[in-house]
Enzyme design. Structure first.
Site, PDB file in Angstrom:
ATOM      1  N   ASN A   1     -12.400  10.807  -1.425  1.00  0.00           N
ATOM      2  CA  ASN A   1     -12.953  10.081  -2.559  1.00  0.00           C
ATOM      3  C   ASN A   1     -13.019   8.606  -2.198  1.00  0.00           C
ATOM      4  O   ASN A   1     -12.057   8.049  -1.672  1.00  0.00           O
ATOM      5  CB  ASN A   1     -12.062  10.271  -3.802  1.00  0.00           C
ATOM      6  CG  ASN A   1     -12.034  11.718  -4.264  1.00  0.00           C
ATOM      7  OD1 ASN A   1     -13.061  12.379  -4.298  1.00  0.00           O
ATOM      8  ND2 ASN A   1     -10.855  12.225  -4.593  1.00  0.00           N
TER       9      ASN A   1
ATOM     10  N   CYS B   1       0.864  -1.193   0.000  1.00  0.00           N
ATOM     11  CA  CYS B   1       0.000   0.000   0.000  1.00  0.00           C
ATOM     12  C   CYS B   1       0.892   1.231   0.000  1.00  0.00           C
ATOM     13  O   CYS B   1       1.744   1.394   0.882  1.00  0.00           O
ATOM     14  CB  CYS B   1      -0.907  -0.012   1.228  1.00  0.00           C
ATOM     15  SG  CYS B   1      -1.756   1.558   1.504  1.00  0.00           S
TER      16      CYS B   1
ATOM     17  N   HIS C   1      -6.200   3.626   0.576  1.00  0.00           N
ATOM     18  CA  HIS C   1      -5.901   3.832   1.999  1.00  0.00           C
ATOM     19  C   HIS C   1      -6.619   5.132   2.340  1.00  0.00           C
ATOM     20  O   HIS C   1      -6.345   6.173   1.702  1.00  0.00           O
ATOM     21  CB  HIS C   1      -4.379   3.937   2.206  1.00  0.00           C
ATOM     22  CG  HIS C   1      -3.935   4.151   3.623  1.00  0.00           C
ATOM     23  ND1 HIS C   1      -3.010   3.320   4.247  1.00  0.00           N
ATOM     24  CD2 HIS C   1      -4.272   5.086   4.548  1.00  0.00           C
ATOM     25  CE1 HIS C   1      -2.805   3.739   5.485  1.00  0.00           C
ATOM     26  NE2 HIS C   1      -3.556   4.819   5.687  1.00  0.00           N
TER      27      HIS C   1
ATOM     28  N   HIS D   1      -7.971   8.558   2.995  1.00  0.00           N
ATOM     29  CA  HIS D   1      -7.262   9.841   3.063  1.00  0.00           C
ATOM     30  C   HIS D   1      -8.236  10.973   2.849  1.00  0.00           C
ATOM     31  O   HIS D   1      -9.235  10.842   2.138  1.00  0.00           O
ATOM     32  CB  HIS D   1      -6.120   9.910   2.039  1.00  0.00           C
ATOM     33  CG  HIS D   1      -6.514   9.566   0.632  1.00  0.00           C
ATOM     34  ND1 HIS D   1      -6.716   8.270   0.205  1.00  0.00           N
ATOM     35  CD2 HIS D   1      -6.747  10.351  -0.457  1.00  0.00           C
ATOM     36  CE1 HIS D   1      -7.033   8.273  -1.079  1.00  0.00           C
ATOM     37  NE2 HIS D   1      -7.076   9.521  -1.505  1.00  0.00           N
TER      38      HIS D   1
ATOM     39  N   HIS E   1      -4.080   0.924   8.483  1.00  0.00           N
ATOM     40  CA  HIS E   1      -4.620   0.792   7.128  1.00  0.00           C
ATOM     41  C   HIS E   1      -6.143   0.610   7.161  1.00  0.00           C
ATOM     42  O   HIS E   1      -6.648  -0.365   7.707  1.00  0.00           O
ATOM     43  CB  HIS E   1      -3.978  -0.381   6.389  1.00  0.00           C
ATOM     44  CG  HIS E   1      -4.486  -0.500   4.983  1.00  0.00           C
ATOM     45  ND1 HIS E   1      -3.957   0.211   3.936  1.00  0.00           N
ATOM     46  CD2 HIS E   1      -5.521  -1.213   4.467  1.00  0.00           C
ATOM     47  CE1 HIS E   1      -4.629  -0.071   2.831  1.00  0.00           C
ATOM     48  NE2 HIS E   1      -5.590  -0.929   3.132  1.00  0.00           N
TER      49      HIS E   1
ATOM     50  N   THR F   1      -7.854   6.790  -6.075  1.00  0.00           N
ATOM     51  CA  THR F   1      -6.736   6.105  -6.732  1.00  0.00           C
ATOM     52  C   THR F   1      -5.835   5.368  -5.754  1.00  0.00           C
ATOM     53  O   THR F   1      -5.069   4.501  -6.169  1.00  0.00           O
ATOM     54  CB  THR F   1      -5.881   7.102  -7.541  1.00  0.00           C
ATOM     55  OG1 THR F   1      -5.419   8.129  -6.665  1.00  0.00           O
ATOM     56  CG2 THR F   1      -6.678   7.725  -8.682  1.00  0.00           C
TER      57      THR F   1
ATOM     58  N   CYS G   1       0.746   3.275   3.263  1.00  0.00           N
ATOM     59  CA  CYS G   1       1.411   2.553   4.361  1.00  0.00           C
ATOM     60  C   CYS G   1       2.924   2.674   4.214  1.00  0.00           C
ATOM     61  O   CYS G   1       3.642   2.837   5.212  1.00  0.00           O
ATOM     62  CB  CYS G   1       0.980   1.090   4.395  1.00  0.00           C
ATOM     63  SG  CYS G   1      -0.657   0.824   5.120  1.00  0.00           S
TER      64      CYS G   1
HETATM   65  P1  AMP Z   1      -7.436  10.066  -4.556  1.00  0.00           P
HETATM   66  O1  AMP Z   1      -7.425  10.274  -6.036  1.00  0.00           O
HETATM   67  O2  AMP Z   1      -8.558  10.739  -3.833  1.00  0.00           O
HETATM   68  O3  AMP Z   1      -7.304   8.598  -4.199  1.00  0.00           O
HETATM   69  O4  AMP Z   1      -6.151  10.799  -4.006  1.00  0.00           O
HETATM   70  C1  AMP Z   1      -4.866  10.260  -4.069  1.00  0.00           C
HETATM   71  C2  AMP Z   1      -3.923  11.428  -4.021  1.00  0.00           C
HETATM   72  O5  AMP Z   1      -2.635  10.934  -3.683  1.00  0.00           O
HETATM   73  C3  AMP Z   1      -3.785  12.188  -5.338  1.00  0.00           C
HETATM   74  O6  AMP Z   1      -4.168  13.548  -5.139  1.00  0.00           O
HETATM   75  C4  AMP Z   1      -2.294  12.056  -5.671  1.00  0.00           C
HETATM   76  O7  AMP Z   1      -1.760  13.227  -6.243  1.00  0.00           O
HETATM   77  C5  AMP Z   1      -1.687  11.749  -4.324  1.00  0.00           C
HETATM   78  N1  AMP Z   1      -0.439  11.007  -4.355  1.00  0.00           N
HETATM   79  C6  AMP Z   1      -0.172   9.871  -5.048  1.00  0.00           C
HETATM   80  N2  AMP Z   1       1.085   9.456  -4.794  1.00  0.00           N
HETATM   81  C7  AMP Z   1       1.618  10.345  -3.903  1.00  0.00           C
HETATM   82  C8  AMP Z   1       2.887  10.470  -3.259  1.00  0.00           C
HETATM   83  N3  AMP Z   1       3.863   9.582  -3.456  1.00  0.00           N
HETATM   84  N4  AMP Z   1       3.073  11.521  -2.419  1.00  0.00           N
HETATM   85  C9  AMP Z   1       2.090  12.415  -2.214  1.00  0.00           C
HETATM   86  N5  AMP Z   1       0.870  12.344  -2.790  1.00  0.00           N
HETATM   87  C10 AMP Z   1       0.635  11.336  -3.622  1.00  0.00           C
HETATM   88 ZN    ZN Z   2      -2.348   1.430   3.670  1.00  0.00          ZN
END
Ligand code: AMP
Ligand code: ZN
Length: 115
Positions: A85, A3, A96, A98, A45, A93, A6
């Protein structure tokens, strides 16, 4: 566990930390869609909002407490938005839980764009 978030909590993938306590980690989104774009995640998680239960929900309150603290520190007096989301249609996307803290510009509201 395979993940991304994680791994970020474990320090295996670098991130720009904004806030951390025993239960919550917050870091800058790598692809910001607003001048302030910070992700708040539980250190345990949870796959997303649909996986919040009576047993694990306490951390959600801790996340919102952290959001209020960071918003005050960053002086987001003109307002901010908190978004989570969940699932494919919402564009989740990373599986986990957020919360996106968005601020620093006036935001419209539509189900299509979100911001
Ligand atoms: P969501 O599309 O709501 O699942 O949000 C996932 C978010 O994680 C997106 O806004 C990405 O830009 C962000 N994201 C993906 N990989 C990373 C990373 N390594 N560091 C910081 N943010 C990330
Ligand atoms: Zn996780």
């Amino acid at each position: 566990m395979d993940c991304l978030f994680c791994k970020i909590i474990a320090g295996a993938i670098p991130s720009t930390k904004v806030y951390e306590d025993e239960f919550v980690y917050a870091f800058k989104d790598i692809n910001p869609i607003a001048p302030v774009h910070i992700l708040f995640i539980p250190k345990t998680h949870i796959s997303g909002a649909s996986a919040v239960t009576a047993e694990n929900a306490e951390v959600v309150g801790k996340i919102f407490t952290a959001i209020a603290k960071v918003a005050a520190e960053l002086k987001l007096e003109s307002g901010f938005r908190v978004v989570t989301n969940c699932g494919e249609d919402a564009g989740q996307t990373v599986p986990h839980l957020h919360f996106h803290l968005l601020a620093g510009k006036p935001m419209g509201w539509s189900a299509e764009s979100g911001v």
